[in-house]
Write a protein that holds these residues in place. Structure first.
Motif, PDB file in Angstrom:
ATOM      1  N   LEU A  67       1.077  -1.526  -0.285  1.00 25.56           N
ATOM      2  CA  LEU A  67       0.098   0.542   0.342  1.00 25.56           C
ATOM      3  C   LEU A  67       1.059   1.469   0.499  1.00 25.56           C
ATOM      4  O   LEU A  67       0.669   2.059   1.172  1.00 25.56           O
ATOM      5  CB  LEU A  67      -0.699   0.351   1.454  1.00 25.56           C
ATOM      6  CG  LEU A  67      -1.719   1.091   1.510  1.00 25.56           C
ATOM      7  CD1 LEU A  67      -3.023   0.878   0.169  1.00 25.56           C
ATOM      8  CD2 LEU A  67      -2.631   1.298   2.670  1.00 25.56           C
ATOM      9  N   PRO A  68       1.241   1.960  -1.176  1.00 31.03           N
ATOM     10  CA  PRO A  68       1.863   2.994  -1.368  1.00 31.03           C
ATOM     11  C   PRO A  68       1.630   4.390  -1.591  1.00 31.03           C
ATOM     12  O   PRO A  68       0.283   4.663  -2.013  1.00 31.03           O
ATOM     13  CB  PRO A  68       2.651   2.749  -2.444  1.00 31.03           C
ATOM     14  CG  PRO A  68       1.786   2.038  -3.375  1.00 31.03           C
ATOM     15  CD  PRO A  68       0.761   0.820  -2.079  1.00 31.03           C
ATOM     16  N   GLY A  69       1.976   5.046  -0.385  1.00 32.87           N
ATOM     17  CA  GLY A  69       1.003   6.157  -0.503  1.00 32.87           C
ATOM     18  C   GLY A  69      -0.466   6.024  -0.187  1.00 32.87           C
ATOM     19  O   GLY A  69      -1.496   5.054   0.513  1.00 32.87           O
ATOM     20  N   GLU A  70      -1.066   7.696  -1.076  1.00 29.40           N
ATOM     21  CA  GLU A  70      -2.572   7.084  -1.321  1.00 29.40           C
ATOM     22  C   GLU A  70      -2.892   6.234  -1.915  1.00 29.40           C
ATOM     23  O   GLU A  70      -4.425   6.383  -2.307  1.00 29.40           O
ATOM     24  CB  GLU A  70      -3.319   8.341  -1.430  1.00 29.40           C
ATOM     25  CG  GLU A  70      -2.521   9.651  -0.409  1.00 29.40           C
ATOM     26  CD  GLU A  70      -3.256   8.837   1.463  1.00 29.40           C
ATOM     27  OE1 GLU A  70      -4.600   8.643   0.822  1.00 29.40           O
ATOM     28  OE2 GLU A  70      -2.725   9.456   1.821  1.00 29.40           O
ATOM     29  N   ASP A  71      -2.214   5.464  -2.610  1.00 31.89           N
ATOM     30  CA  ASP A  71      -3.110   4.490  -3.911  1.00 31.89           C
ATOM     31  C   ASP A  71      -3.899   2.983  -2.975  1.00 31.89           C
ATOM     32  O   ASP A  71      -3.622   3.107  -2.091  1.00 31.89           O
ATOM     33  CB  ASP A  71      -1.310   3.791  -4.881  1.00 31.89           C
ATOM     34  CG  ASP A  71      -0.370   4.513  -5.280  1.00 31.89           C
ATOM     35  OD1 ASP A  71      -1.123   6.085  -5.827  1.00 31.89           O
ATOM     36  OD2 ASP A  71       0.347   4.395  -5.429  1.00 31.89           O
ATOM     37  N   THR A  72      -4.085   2.176  -4.343  1.00 27.96           N
ATOM     38  CA  THR A  72      -4.926   1.196  -3.584  1.00 27.96           C
ATOM     39  C   THR A  72      -3.849  -0.383  -2.820  1.00 27.96           C
ATOM     40  O   THR A  72      -2.986  -0.073  -3.640  1.00 27.96           O
ATOM     41  CB  THR A  72      -5.768   0.936  -4.774  1.00 27.96           C
ATOM     42  OG1 THR A  72      -5.176   0.494  -5.534  1.00 27.96           O
ATOM     43  CG2 THR A  72      -6.459   1.962  -5.143  1.00 27.96           C
ATOM     44  N   LEU A  73      -4.591  -0.509  -2.301  1.00 31.47           N
ATOM     45  CA  LEU A  73      -3.861  -1.852  -2.109  1.00 31.47           C
ATOM     46  C   LEU A  73      -3.479  -3.221  -2.962  1.00 31.47           C
ATOM     47  O   LEU A  73      -4.561  -2.830  -4.051  1.00 31.47           O
ATOM     48  CB  LEU A  73      -4.802  -2.502  -0.887  1.00 31.47           C
ATOM     49  CG  LEU A  73      -3.949  -3.987  -0.059  1.00 31.47           C
ATOM     50  CD1 LEU A  73      -2.609  -3.868  -0.017  1.00 31.47           C
ATOM     51  CD2 LEU A  73      -5.037  -4.464   0.605  1.00 31.47           C
ATOM     52  N   GLN A  74      -2.849  -3.167  -3.220  1.00 31.57           N
ATOM     53  CA  GLN A  74      -2.193  -4.095  -4.262  1.00 31.57           C
ATOM     54  C   GLN A  74      -1.616  -5.315  -4.116  1.00 31.57           C
ATOM     55  O   GLN A  74      -0.798  -5.750  -2.889  1.00 31.57           O
ATOM     56  CB  GLN A  74      -0.895  -3.678  -5.435  1.00 31.57           C
ATOM     57  CG  GLN A  74      -0.753  -2.174  -5.860  1.00 31.57           C
ATOM     58  CD  GLN A  74       0.596  -1.210  -5.992  1.00 31.57           C
ATOM     59  OE1 GLN A  74       1.682  -2.347  -6.071  1.00 31.57           O
ATOM     60  NE2 GLN A  74       0.277  -0.489  -5.945  1.00 31.57           N
ATOM     61  N   ILE A  75      -1.950  -6.543  -3.875  1.00 28.40           N
ATOM     62  CA  ILE A  75      -2.240  -8.267  -3.952  1.00 28.40           C
ATOM     63  C   ILE A  75      -1.312  -8.782  -5.397  1.00 28.40           C
ATOM     64  O   ILE A  75      -2.720  -9.133  -5.738  1.00 28.40           O
ATOM     65  CB  ILE A  75      -3.144  -8.735  -3.469  1.00 28.40           C
ATOM     66  CG1 ILE A  75      -3.912  -7.662  -2.135  1.00 28.40           C
ATOM     67  CG2 ILE A  75      -3.049  -9.606  -2.535  1.00 28.40           C
ATOM     68  CD1 ILE A  75      -4.383  -8.551  -0.853  1.00 28.40           C
ATOM     69  N   ASP A  76      -0.364  -8.774  -5.217  1.00 28.68           N
ATOM     70  CA  ASP A  76       0.059  -8.894  -6.556  1.00 28.68           C
ATOM     71  C   ASP A  76       1.841  -9.821  -6.234  1.00 28.68           C
ATOM     72  O   ASP A  76       2.257  -9.574  -6.382  1.00 28.68           O
ATOM     73  CB  ASP A  76      -0.023  -8.876  -7.635  1.00 28.68           C
ATOM     74  CG  ASP A  76       0.222  -9.782  -9.060  1.00 28.68           C
ATOM     75  OD1 ASP A  76       0.398 -10.727  -8.751  1.00 28.68           O
ATOM     76  OD2 ASP A  76       1.175  -8.727  -9.625  1.00 28.68           O
ATOM     77  N   PRO A  77       1.757 -11.076  -5.367  1.00 38.11           N
ATOM     78  CA  PRO A  77       2.718 -11.601  -4.967  1.00 38.11           C
ATOM     79  C   PRO A  77       4.103 -11.915  -5.917  1.00 38.11           C
ATOM     80  O   PRO A  77       4.240 -12.273  -7.135  1.00 38.11           O
ATOM     81  CB  PRO A  77       2.749 -12.772  -4.179  1.00 38.11           C
ATOM     82  CG  PRO A  77       1.404 -13.052  -3.960  1.00 38.11           C
ATOM     83  CD  PRO A  77       0.710 -12.467  -5.061  1.00 38.11           C
ATOM     84  N   ILE A  78       5.329 -11.158  -5.429  1.00 36.21           N
ATOM     85  CA  ILE A  78       6.696 -10.946  -6.487  1.00 36.21           C
ATOM     86  C   ILE A  78       7.973 -11.308  -5.565  1.00 36.21           C
ATOM     87  O   ILE A  78       7.401 -10.764  -3.733  1.00 36.21           O
ATOM     88  CB  ILE A  78       6.675 -10.063  -7.664  1.00 36.21           C
ATOM     89  CG1 ILE A  78       7.022  -8.875  -6.712  1.00 36.21           C
ATOM     90  CG2 ILE A  78       6.000 -10.242  -8.436  1.00 36.21           C
ATOM     91  CD1 ILE A  78       7.809  -7.422  -7.686  1.00 36.21           C
ATOM     92  N   PRO A  79       8.102 -12.234  -5.448  1.00 32.24           N
ATOM     93  CA  PRO A  79      10.121 -12.044  -4.879  1.00 32.24           C
ATOM     94  C   PRO A  79      10.249 -10.640  -4.313  1.00 32.24           C
ATOM     95  O   PRO A  79      10.740  -9.699  -5.096  1.00 32.24           O
ATOM     96  CB  PRO A  79      10.811 -12.905  -5.793  1.00 32.24           C
ATOM     97  CG  PRO A  79      10.272 -13.075  -6.559  1.00 32.24           C
ATOM     98  CD  PRO A  79       8.919 -12.584  -7.031  1.00 32.24           C
TER      99      PRO A  79
END
Length: 208
Positions: A67-79
Protein backbone atom coordinates in the motif's frame (compact mmCIF):
# COMPACT_ATOMS: atom_id res chain seq x y z
CA UNK A 1 -4.65 -6.02 33.58
CA UNK A 2 -5.53 -2.48 34.63
CA UNK A 3 -5.04 -2.39 38.38
CA UNK A 4 -4.73 1.37 38.77
CA UNK A 5 -8.09 3.13 39.06
CA UNK A 6 -6.46 6.43 38.07
CA UNK A 7 -5.59 5.19 34.59
CA UNK A 8 -5.58 8.20 32.27
CA UNK A 9 -8.02 8.72 29.42
CA UNK A 10 -5.17 8.42 26.94
CA UNK A 11 -4.27 4.96 28.20
CA UNK A 12 -7.92 3.87 28.10
CA UNK A 13 -8.16 5.17 24.55
CA UNK A 14 -5.02 3.24 23.60
CA UNK A 15 -6.50 0.09 25.12
CA UNK A 16 -9.77 0.60 23.24
CA UNK A 17 -7.85 1.17 20.00
CA UNK A 18 -5.76 -1.94 20.59
CA UNK A 19 -8.86 -4.05 21.25
CA UNK A 20 -10.55 -2.74 18.11
CA UNK A 21 -7.45 -3.47 16.03
CA UNK A 22 -7.19 -6.92 17.58
CA UNK A 23 -10.79 -7.73 16.62
CA UNK A 24 -10.18 -6.52 13.07
CA UNK A 25 -7.17 -8.82 12.70
CA UNK A 26 -9.07 -11.91 13.81
CA UNK A 27 -12.36 -11.38 11.97
CA UNK A 28 -11.42 -12.74 8.53
CA UNK A 29 -10.37 -16.33 7.88
CA UNK A 30 -9.84 -15.76 4.12
CA UNK A 31 -6.15 -15.12 3.41
CA UNK A 32 -6.71 -12.09 1.17
CA UNK A 33 -9.06 -10.56 3.73
CA UNK A 34 -6.62 -11.23 6.57
CA UNK A 35 -3.84 -9.53 4.59
CA UNK A 36 -6.02 -6.49 3.82
CA UNK A 37 -7.02 -6.22 7.49
CA UNK A 38 -3.38 -6.28 8.64
CA UNK A 39 -2.41 -3.55 6.16
CA UNK A 40 -5.35 -1.41 7.32
CA UNK A 41 -4.62 -1.90 11.03
CA UNK A 42 -0.89 -1.25 10.59
CA UNK A 43 -1.52 1.99 8.74
CA UNK A 44 -4.13 3.24 11.20
CA UNK A 45 -2.03 2.49 14.28
CA UNK A 46 1.44 3.38 13.05
CA UNK A 47 1.13 6.69 11.24
CA UNK A 48 2.70 5.09 8.16
CA UNK A 49 2.37 6.26 4.57
CA UNK A 50 3.64 3.08 2.95
CA UNK A 51 2.92 -0.43 4.24
CA UNK A 52 4.35 -3.61 2.75
CA UNK A 53 3.68 -7.17 3.83
CA UNK A 54 6.07 -9.99 2.99
CA UNK A 55 5.21 -13.65 3.58
CA UNK A 56 7.17 -16.83 2.99
CA UNK A 57 5.90 -19.08 0.23
CA UNK A 58 7.82 -22.35 -0.10
CA UNK A 59 10.75 -20.76 1.78
CA UNK A 60 10.87 -17.76 -0.59
CA UNK A 61 10.08 -14.35 0.92
CA UNK A 62 7.40 -12.81 -1.29
CA UNK A 63 6.15 -9.22 -1.36
CA UNK A 64 2.54 -10.21 -0.79
CA UNK A 65 0.82 -6.83 -0.40
CA UNK A 66 1.83 -3.21 -0.89
CA UNK A 67 0.00 0.00 0.00
CA UNK A 68 2.14 2.89 -1.27
CA UNK A 69 1.03 6.37 -0.21
CA UNK A 70 -2.56 7.10 -1.16
CA UNK A 71 -2.66 4.41 -3.85
CA UNK A 72 -4.90 1.36 -3.62
CA UNK A 73 -3.80 -1.88 -2.00
CA UNK A 74 -1.83 -4.09 -4.38
CA UNK A 75 -1.98 -7.85 -3.81
CA UNK A 76 0.08 -9.55 -6.50
CA UNK A 77 2.89 -11.57 -4.89
CA UNK A 78 6.40 -11.32 -6.33
CA UNK A 79 9.79 -12.26 -4.81
CA UNK A 80 11.08 -9.50 -2.52
CA UNK A 81 14.49 -9.66 -4.17
CA UNK A 82 13.14 -8.33 -7.48
CA UNK A 83 10.41 -6.02 -6.17
CA UNK A 84 12.44 -2.78 -5.77
CA UNK A 85 9.66 -1.65 -3.41
CA UNK A 86 11.49 -1.87 -0.08
CA UNK A 87 15.06 -1.53 1.25
CA UNK A 88 16.43 -5.06 0.89
CA UNK A 89 19.31 -4.57 3.32
CA UNK A 90 16.90 -3.78 6.17
CA UNK A 91 14.45 -6.56 5.29
CA UNK A 92 17.26 -9.09 4.99
CA UNK A 93 18.62 -8.18 8.42
CA UNK A 94 15.19 -8.62 10.03
CA UNK A 95 14.86 -11.91 8.14
CA UNK A 96 18.25 -13.03 9.42
CA UNK A 97 17.95 -11.89 13.04
CA UNK A 98 14.20 -12.05 13.64
CA UNK A 99 14.42 -8.68 15.42
CA UNK A 100 12.70 -5.37 14.53
CA UNK A 101 14.53 -2.38 13.08
CA UNK A 102 13.33 1.19 13.69
CA UNK A 103 15.00 4.20 12.05
CA UNK A 104 14.12 7.84 12.75
CA UNK A 105 15.75 9.13 9.56
CA UNK A 106 16.95 6.32 7.31
CA UNK A 107 18.44 8.59 4.64
CA UNK A 108 20.93 9.91 7.23
CA UNK A 109 21.92 6.47 8.55
CA UNK A 110 25.37 5.54 7.24
CA UNK A 111 24.80 1.85 8.03
CA UNK A 112 22.15 1.70 5.29
CA UNK A 113 23.59 4.31 2.91
CA UNK A 114 24.47 1.75 0.23
CA UNK A 115 20.94 0.38 -0.04
CA UNK A 116 19.61 1.16 -3.55
CA UNK A 117 16.07 1.85 -2.32
CA UNK A 118 17.25 4.29 0.37
CA UNK A 119 19.54 6.05 -2.10
CA UNK A 120 16.69 6.48 -4.57
CA UNK A 121 13.77 7.38 -2.25
CA UNK A 122 15.55 9.01 0.71
CA UNK A 123 12.97 7.76 3.25
CA UNK A 124 12.76 9.20 6.76
CA UNK A 125 10.99 6.99 9.30
CA UNK A 126 11.22 3.23 8.79
CA UNK A 127 9.92 0.39 10.92
CA UNK A 128 10.49 -3.23 9.92
CA UNK A 129 8.91 -5.92 12.11
CA UNK A 130 9.15 -9.72 12.05
CA UNK A 131 5.94 -11.78 11.96
CA UNK A 132 6.45 -14.95 13.97
CA UNK A 133 4.04 -17.76 14.80
CA UNK A 134 5.06 -20.28 17.47
CA UNK A 135 8.68 -19.19 17.19
CA UNK A 136 8.87 -19.49 13.41
CA UNK A 137 9.30 -16.47 11.13
CA UNK A 138 6.41 -16.47 8.64
CA UNK A 139 6.86 -12.97 7.24
CA UNK A 140 7.90 -9.34 7.67
CA UNK A 141 5.91 -6.11 7.95
CA UNK A 142 7.52 -2.94 6.55
CA UNK A 143 6.28 0.57 7.42
CA UNK A 144 7.53 3.89 6.11
CA UNK A 145 6.77 7.57 6.69
CA UNK A 146 8.50 9.79 4.15
CA UNK A 147 7.30 13.07 5.63
CA UNK A 148 8.16 12.89 9.32
CA UNK A 149 11.38 11.86 11.05
CA UNK A 150 10.87 9.79 14.21
CA UNK A 151 7.28 8.94 13.28
CA UNK A 152 7.46 5.49 14.85
CA UNK A 153 7.61 6.23 18.55
CA UNK A 154 8.29 3.66 21.26
CA UNK A 155 4.58 3.46 22.10
CA UNK A 156 3.65 2.82 18.48
CA UNK A 157 6.33 0.17 18.12
CA UNK A 158 5.08 -1.56 21.26
CA UNK A 159 1.48 -1.58 20.00
CA UNK A 160 2.52 -2.80 16.55
CA UNK A 161 4.67 -5.55 18.04
CA UNK A 162 1.64 -6.83 19.95
CA UNK A 163 -0.55 -6.60 16.86
CA UNK A 164 2.07 -8.39 14.76
CA UNK A 165 2.00 -11.32 17.18
CA UNK A 166 -1.74 -11.70 16.65
CA UNK A 167 -1.50 -10.97 12.92
CA UNK A 168 1.00 -13.79 12.48
CA UNK A 169 -1.46 -16.25 14.04
CA UNK A 170 -4.35 -14.93 11.92
CA UNK A 171 -2.31 -15.10 8.71
CA UNK A 172 -1.07 -18.61 9.43
CA UNK A 173 -4.61 -19.78 10.23
CA UNK A 174 -5.86 -18.17 7.01
CA UNK A 175 -3.07 -19.85 5.02
CA UNK A 176 -3.92 -23.25 6.49
CA UNK A 177 -7.62 -22.66 5.79
CA UNK A 178 -6.82 -21.81 2.17
CA UNK A 179 -4.64 -24.91 1.83
CA UNK A 180 -7.42 -27.11 3.21
CA UNK A 181 -9.91 -25.57 0.75
CA UNK A 182 -7.51 -26.10 -2.14
CA UNK A 183 -7.01 -29.71 -1.09
CA UNK A 184 -10.78 -30.25 -0.82
CA UNK A 185 -11.26 -28.80 -4.31
CA UNK A 186 -8.53 -31.02 -5.74
CA UNK A 187 -10.07 -34.05 -4.05
CA UNK A 188 -13.50 -33.19 -5.45
CA UNK A 189 -12.05 -32.79 -8.96
CA UNK A 190 -10.27 -36.13 -8.66
CA UNK A 191 -13.49 -37.84 -7.56
CA UNK A 192 -15.41 -36.32 -10.49
CA UNK A 193 -12.70 -37.50 -12.89
CA UNK A 194 -12.89 -41.02 -11.44
CA UNK A 195 -16.69 -41.07 -11.76
CA UNK A 196 -16.49 -39.84 -15.34
CA UNK A 197 -13.77 -42.36 -16.13
CA UNK A 198 -15.92 -45.18 -14.76
CA UNK A 199 -18.90 -43.98 -16.82
CA UNK A 200 -16.74 -43.88 -19.96
CA UNK A 201 -15.41 -47.37 -19.24
CA UNK A 202 -18.92 -48.79 -18.81
CA UNK A 203 -20.13 -47.00 -21.93
CA UNK A 204 -17.24 -48.41 -23.96
CA UNK A 205 -17.92 -51.94 -22.65
CA UNK A 206 -21.64 -51.72 -23.53
CA UNK A 207 -20.92 -50.39 -27.02
CA UNK A 208 -18.48 -53.18 -27.69
Amino acid sequence: TLSNTTTGAGEMLDLATLMKASRTLSENIELEGAIANLIKVARENAGAETVALMLFQEQVLMLTALLPGEDTLQIDPIPVEISNAIPLSIVNKVKRTGKPIALDNASNETAWAKDAYIQQHQPKSILCLPLSDRGQLIGILYLENNRVAGAFTGDRIEVLTLLCSQAAISLENARLYQESRNYAQQLEETQLQLVQSEKDRKSTRLNS
